[in-house]
Design a protein around this motif. Structure first.
Motif, PDB file in Angstrom:
ATOM      1  N   ARG A 174      88.635 107.396 -37.011  1.00  0.00           N
ATOM      2  CA  ARG A 174      88.845 105.991 -36.645  1.00  0.00           C
ATOM      3  C   ARG A 174      88.443 105.742 -35.201  1.00  0.00           C
ATOM      4  N   ARG A 175      88.804 106.687 -34.324  1.00  0.00           N
ATOM      5  CA  ARG A 175      88.428 106.541 -32.910  1.00  0.00           C
ATOM      6  C   ARG A 175      86.908 106.560 -32.760  1.00  0.00           C
ATOM      7  N   LEU A 176      86.247 107.509 -33.408  1.00  0.00           N
ATOM      8  CA  LEU A 176      84.805 107.665 -33.208  1.00  0.00           C
ATOM      9  C   LEU A 176      84.017 106.555 -33.901  1.00  0.00           C
ATOM     10  N   GLU A 177      84.601 105.990 -34.940  1.00  0.00           N
ATOM     11  CA  GLU A 177      83.993 104.814 -35.576  1.00  0.00           C
ATOM     12  C   GLU A 177      83.951 103.673 -34.557  1.00  0.00           C
ATOM     13  N   ALA A 178      85.038 103.527 -33.792  1.00  0.00           N
ATOM     14  CA  ALA A 178      85.087 102.484 -32.758  1.00  0.00           C
ATOM     15  C   ALA A 178      84.084 102.756 -31.636  1.00  0.00           C
ATOM     16  N   PHE A 179      83.648 104.011 -31.500  1.00  0.00           N
ATOM     17  CA  PHE A 179      82.621 104.365 -30.514  1.00  0.00           C
ATOM     18  C   PHE A 179      81.215 104.027 -31.037  1.00  0.00           C
ATOM     19  N   GLY A 180      81.132 103.544 -32.280  1.00  0.00           N
ATOM     20  CA  GLY A 180      79.840 103.181 -32.864  1.00  0.00           C
ATOM     21  C   GLY A 180      79.089 104.361 -33.459  1.00  0.00           C
ATOM     22  N   LEU A 181      79.806 105.430 -33.803  1.00  0.00           N
ATOM     23  CA  LEU A 181      79.143 106.631 -34.332  1.00  0.00           C
ATOM     24  C   LEU A 181      79.317 106.720 -35.846  1.00  0.00           C
ATOM     25  N   SER A 182      78.348 107.359 -36.504  1.00  0.00           N
ATOM     26  CA  SER A 182      78.449 107.523 -37.959  1.00  0.00           C
ATOM     27  C   SER A 182      79.359 108.712 -38.273  1.00  0.00           C
ATOM     28  N   ILE A 183      80.098 108.586 -39.369  1.00  0.00           N
ATOM     29  CA  ILE A 183      81.079 109.620 -39.748  1.00  0.00           C
ATOM     30  C   ILE A 183      80.797 110.094 -41.174  1.00  0.00           C
ATOM     31  N   ALA A 184      80.822 111.406 -41.380  1.00  0.00           N
ATOM     32  CA  ALA A 184      80.823 111.987 -42.735  1.00  0.00           C
ATOM     33  C   ALA A 184      81.876 113.086 -42.728  1.00  0.00           C
ATOM     34  N   TYR A 185      82.220 113.639 -43.905  1.00  0.00           N
ATOM     35  CA  TYR A 185      83.275 114.660 -43.900  1.00  0.00           C
ATOM     36  C   TYR A 185      83.164 115.613 -45.071  1.00  0.00           C
TER      37      TYR A 185
END
Ligand code: NDP
Length: 326
Positions: free
Chosen positions: A164-175
């Protein structure tokens, strides 16, 4: 005392947890988790244990030496050092301290990521050494957070708070987890290797233990690529550190930020000499605020168990254990 119940505290434990256990119960302390230190009185009386989790590994021999044991209340969310499966088969409840540390650990992880990518500890060392005046500006960092593709290995409570934090940084997330998480839109990869091949920044926050032992190996690091960054805040046992030192030395990946190590407080040989490793002494949850909340939950689990017959935060392996079963 509000209760005649005897609680054993083996080894070091947060002072607030010790104080609260001592207030609510009859407390006995021994130096460490070691069956040889269990006196007849301890074997006869002890019904609960409060323990510092990963600091004090607890196996079957210790659990079996205490016939009246009903509950082990562990400090910390990771409980790979306690044989919870064995405890469960013996009808002993095990509890940990989830949730109360989630946001703190996620904050620290983001700090460690930025320090690793933008070299902030080295830049500060440059200033403190007088090099700003002597040699001029700190060199531009080859790496940036901008455009990074983040892979979260272990999208649980903490992994999600990091995402959630890194999404707010504008970065793409996968897991990658063993199973996809319901209600989460981030792309899921069925294997760790597939996740690593599709991102350049791997954040490890899975539990330790046999299932994740050295699972971040040479092939995973190589899949991250030359701009690759590894952040580990889960457990040190999850990373093959020989492979990591090699990958950091020969440019297989760019940098690593580590808060956890396989044999703490020892740090694997080679890591401390590497300029592209940012190393922290297991501090992700280590604020007064959060450690107090964890200490309270250690005591609250014991109080709830012995007053209401219910644990507040049982671990999965012992979720079905009920009071009075033993
Ligand atoms: P959770 O149980 O909420 O999350 C763990 C996640 O890891 C789950 O999503 C789980 O998904 C996944 N996972 C577990 N085993 C595997 C596996 N073998 N392969 C792939 N994925 C796996 O725990 P938390 O988020 O609360 O904490 C995670 C860990 O972080 C702790 O166990 C602890 O080791 C570490 N930690 C470190 C701290 C520090 O100070 N550095 C502080 C706090 C925690 P699934 O079950 O679907 O596989």
């Amino acid at each position: 005392k509000t209760s005649p119940v005897t609680i054993l505290v083996p080894g070091r434990l947060h002072p607030r947890a010790v104080e609260r256990v001592d207030k609510a119960f009859r407390m006995i302390r021994i130096e460490r988790v070691d069956p040889a230190l269990l006196t007849d009185e301890i074997r006869r009386d002890v019904r609960g244990i409060a323990t510092a989790g990963f600091l004090e590994p607890m196996g079957p021999a210790f659990i079996d030496a205490l016939p009246k044991l009903e509950i082990v209340s562990a400090f910390g969310v990771g409980y790979d050092s306690i044989d919870a499966r064995h405890a469960g088969t013996r009808g002993v409840m095990v509890t940990n301290t989830p949730d109360v540390l989630t946001e703190e650990v996620a904050d620290t992880t983001v700090g460690l990521l930025i320090n690793t990518v933008r070299e902030l500890p080295r830049a500060e060392a440059w200033l403190r050494a007088g090099r700003w005046q002597r040699d001029g500006n700190y060199p531009l960092t080859p790496a940036t957070l901008r455009g990074r593709r983040i892979g979260i290995f272990g999208l649980g409570r903490i992994g999600l708070a990091i995402a959630r934090r890194l999404e707010a940084f504008g970065l793409s997330i996968a897991y990658h987890n063993r199973r996809p998480v319901q209600g989460v839109a981030y792309p899921y990869h069925g294997t760790l290797l597939e996740l690593a091949a599709n991102v350049d920044t791997l954040i490890c926050v899975v539990p330790g233990g046999a299932a994740t032992q050295k699972i971040i190996d040479a092939s995973v690091l190589s899949a991250l690529g030359a701009d690759g960054v590894l952040i580990n805040v889960g457990r040190g046992s999850t990373v093959d550190h020989d492979a990591l030192v090699q990958a950091l030395s020969d440019g297989t990946i760019r940098a690593a930020g580590l808060d956890v190590f396989p044999d703490e407080p020892n740090v694997p040989a080679g890591l401390t000499d590497l300029p592209n490793a940012v190393l922290l002494p297991h501090v992700a949850s280590a604020s007064v605020h959060t450690r107090n909340a964890m200490a309270d939950l250690v005591a609250d689990n014991l109080v709830a168990w012995f007053s209401e017959g219910k644990a507040l935060t049982p671990v999965a392996e012992t979720a079905k254990v009920v009071a009075g079963q033993r």
